[in-house]
Design a protein around this motif. Structure first.
Motif, PDB file in Angstrom:
ATOM      1  N   PHE A   1       8.198 -21.716  12.241  1.00 34.41           N
ATOM      2  CA  PHE A   1       8.585 -20.646  13.154  1.00 34.41           C
ATOM      3  C   PHE A   1       8.156 -20.903  14.600  1.00 34.41           C
ATOM      4  N   PRO A   2       6.857 -21.156  14.880  1.00 39.61           N
ATOM      5  CA  PRO A   2       6.474 -21.353  16.269  1.00 39.61           C
ATOM      6  C   PRO A   2       7.191 -22.527  16.933  1.00 39.61           C
ATOM      7  N   GLU A   3       7.395 -23.600  16.178  1.00 38.99           N
ATOM      8  CA  GLU A   3       8.066 -24.762  16.757  1.00 38.99           C
ATOM      9  C   GLU A   3       9.504 -24.434  17.112  1.00 38.99           C
ATOM     10  N   GLN A   4      10.169 -23.651  16.276  1.00 39.00           N
ATOM     11  CA  GLN A   4      11.540 -23.241  16.568  1.00 39.00           C
ATOM     12  C   GLN A   4      11.587 -22.377  17.816  1.00 39.00           C
ATOM     13  N   VAL A   5      10.619 -21.491  17.952  1.00 43.43           N
ATOM     14  CA  VAL A   5      10.562 -20.619  19.127  1.00 43.43           C
ATOM     15  C   VAL A   5      10.370 -21.460  20.381  1.00 43.43           C
TER      16      VAL A   5
ATOM     17  N   LEU B   1       5.211 -25.888  30.581  1.00 42.22           N
ATOM     18  CA  LEU B   1       4.129 -24.953  30.282  1.00 42.22           C
ATOM     19  C   LEU B   1       4.196 -24.478  28.832  1.00 42.22           C
ATOM     20  N   ILE B   2       5.369 -24.098  28.377  1.00 39.40           N
ATOM     21  CA  ILE B   2       5.515 -23.601  27.009  1.00 39.40           C
ATOM     22  C   ILE B   2       5.176 -24.695  26.009  1.00 39.40           C
ATOM     23  N   THR B   3       5.615 -25.896  26.284  1.00 43.83           N
ATOM     24  CA  THR B   3       5.314 -27.020  25.394  1.00 43.83           C
ATOM     25  C   THR B   3       3.810 -27.275  25.343  1.00 43.83           C
ATOM     26  N   ARG B   4       3.130 -27.175  26.493  1.00 46.77           N
ATOM     27  CA  ARG B   4       1.673 -27.362  26.518  1.00 46.77           C
ATOM     28  C   ARG B   4       0.965 -26.244  25.760  1.00 46.77           C
TER      29      ARG B   4
ATOM     30  N   ALA C   1       2.046 -24.660  23.292  1.00 46.67           N
ATOM     31  CA  ALA C   1       2.303 -24.842  21.866  1.00 46.67           C
ATOM     32  C   ALA C   1       1.357 -25.852  21.224  1.00 46.67           C
ATOM     33  N   THR C   2       0.573 -26.575  22.039  1.00 46.81           N
ATOM     34  CA  THR C   2      -0.442 -27.483  21.483  1.00 46.81           C
ATOM     35  C   THR C   2      -1.725 -26.731  21.139  1.00 46.81           C
ATOM     36  N   TYR C   3      -1.870 -25.514  21.650  1.00 45.49           N
ATOM     37  CA  TYR C   3      -3.026 -24.643  21.426  1.00 45.49           C
ATOM     38  C   TYR C   3      -4.317 -25.217  22.007  1.00 45.49           C
ATOM     39  N   GLU C   4      -4.206 -26.144  22.960  1.00 48.72           N
ATOM     40  CA  GLU C   4      -5.395 -26.685  23.639  1.00 48.72           C
ATOM     41  C   GLU C   4      -6.144 -25.596  24.397  1.00 48.72           C
ATOM     42  N   TYR C   5      -5.414 -24.608  24.898  1.00 41.10           N
ATOM     43  CA  TYR C   5      -6.048 -23.548  25.683  1.00 41.10           C
ATOM     44  C   TYR C   5      -7.118 -22.821  24.868  1.00 41.10           C
ATOM     45  N   ILE C   6      -6.949 -22.783  23.566  1.00 42.93           N
ATOM     46  CA  ILE C   6      -7.940 -22.113  22.724  1.00 42.93           C
ATOM     47  C   ILE C   6      -9.235 -22.922  22.702  1.00 42.93           C
TER      48      ILE C   6
ATOM     49  N   GLY D   1       0.802 -16.345  18.701  1.00 42.72           N
ATOM     50  CA  GLY D   1      -0.223 -15.822  17.801  1.00 42.72           C
ATOM     51  C   GLY D   1      -0.060 -16.345  16.387  1.00 42.72           C
ATOM     52  N   ILE D   2       1.163 -16.360  15.903  1.00 35.01           N
ATOM     53  CA  ILE D   2       1.433 -16.880  14.558  1.00 35.01           C
ATOM     54  C   ILE D   2       1.081 -18.365  14.495  1.00 35.01           C
ATOM     55  N   GLY D   3       1.480 -19.107  15.521  1.00 33.22           N
ATOM     56  CA  GLY D   3       1.174 -20.538  15.556  1.00 33.22           C
ATOM     57  C   GLY D   3      -0.317 -20.806  15.580  1.00 33.22           C
ATOM     58  N   ALA D   4      -1.049 -20.034  16.384  1.00 32.70           N
ATOM     59  CA  ALA D   4      -2.500 -20.209  16.450  1.00 32.70           C
ATOM     60  C   ALA D   4      -3.150 -19.833  15.124  1.00 32.70           C
ATOM     61  N   GLY D   5      -2.637 -18.793  14.482  1.00 34.09           N
ATOM     62  CA  GLY D   5      -3.150 -18.402  13.174  1.00 34.09           C
ATOM     63  C   GLY D   5      -2.947 -19.497  12.136  1.00 34.09           C
ATOM     64  N   LYS D   6      -1.805 -20.172  12.220  1.00 34.70           N
ATOM     65  CA  LYS D   6      -1.545 -21.287  11.307  1.00 34.70           C
ATOM     66  C   LYS D   6      -2.480 -22.461  11.557  1.00 34.70           C
ATOM     67  N   GLN D   7      -3.059 -22.504  12.752  1.00 33.13           N
ATOM     68  CA  GLN D   7      -4.046 -23.540  13.077  1.00 33.13           C
ATOM     69  C   GLN D   7      -5.464 -23.040  12.754  1.00 33.13           C
ATOM     70  N   TYR D   8      -5.563 -21.903  12.071  1.00 28.03           N
ATOM     71  CA  TYR D   8      -6.823 -21.290  11.621  1.00 28.03           C
ATOM     72  C   TYR D   8      -7.671 -20.724  12.754  1.00 28.03           C
ATOM     73  N   PHE D   9      -7.030 -20.317  13.852  1.00 24.02           N
ATOM     74  CA  PHE D   9      -7.725 -19.608  14.912  1.00 24.02           C
ATOM     75  C   PHE D   9      -7.619 -18.110  14.639  1.00 24.02           C
ATOM     76  N   ILE D  10      -8.638 -17.363  15.056  1.00 22.75           N
ATOM     77  CA  ILE D  10      -8.585 -15.905  14.959  1.00 22.75           C
ATOM     78  C   ILE D  10      -7.747 -15.412  16.135  1.00 22.75           C
ATOM     79  N   VAL D  11      -6.817 -14.528  15.847  1.00 23.60           N
ATOM     80  CA  VAL D  11      -5.875 -14.053  16.858  1.00 23.60           C
ATOM     81  C   VAL D  11      -5.980 -12.543  16.973  1.00 23.60           C
ATOM     82  N   ARG D  12      -5.918 -12.056  18.195  1.00 26.56           N
ATOM     83  CA  ARG D  12      -5.882 -10.611  18.421  1.00 26.56           C
ATOM     84  C   ARG D  12      -4.789 -10.314  19.423  1.00 26.56           C
ATOM     85  N   TYR D  13      -3.861  -9.491  19.023  1.00 27.06           N
ATOM     86  CA  TYR D  13      -2.779  -9.045  19.904  1.00 27.06           C
ATOM     87  C   TYR D  13      -3.095  -7.618  20.298  1.00 27.06           C
TER      88      TYR D  13
END
Length: 98
Positions: free
Chosen positions: A3-7, A20-23, A25-30, A54-66
């Protein structure tokens, strides 16, 4: 492709902010202890983008808060009035639960 990759792929084709969006999507900012604040006009896809990242970061096992800005500001106001600010939020940020 998940899903996140498609988005990212779909939005990248429609926006001038492809790099920016591609960067993001690497979740380096976290790992850099940064947050994302999504702004824009009504109907511009802010919620869609925030949920996708948020979904993508969650799939990378990060805690997400919206949280919507109004709710965030109300939480800060309550914490401040109860004398818990900035202690309550500093601890939540350091523990990555914010």
């Amino acid at each position: 492709m998940g899903f996140p990759e498609q988005v990212v792929q779909a939005v990248s084709l429609l926006t001038k902010h492809k790099v920016l969006i591609t960067r993001l999507a690497t979740y380096e900012y976290i790992s850099e202890h940064r947050s994302i604040f999504v702004t824009g006009a009504t109907g511009s896809g802010k919620t869609y983008m925030a949920c996708a990242f948020g979904i993508g970061a969650g799939k990378q096992y990060f805690i997400v808060r919206y949280i919507r800005l109004l709710n965030f500001l109300l939480e800060l106001e309550v914490a401040h009035s109860e004398g818990k600010f900035p202690l309550e939020y500093k601890g939540r940020i350091e523990n990555k639960g914010f």
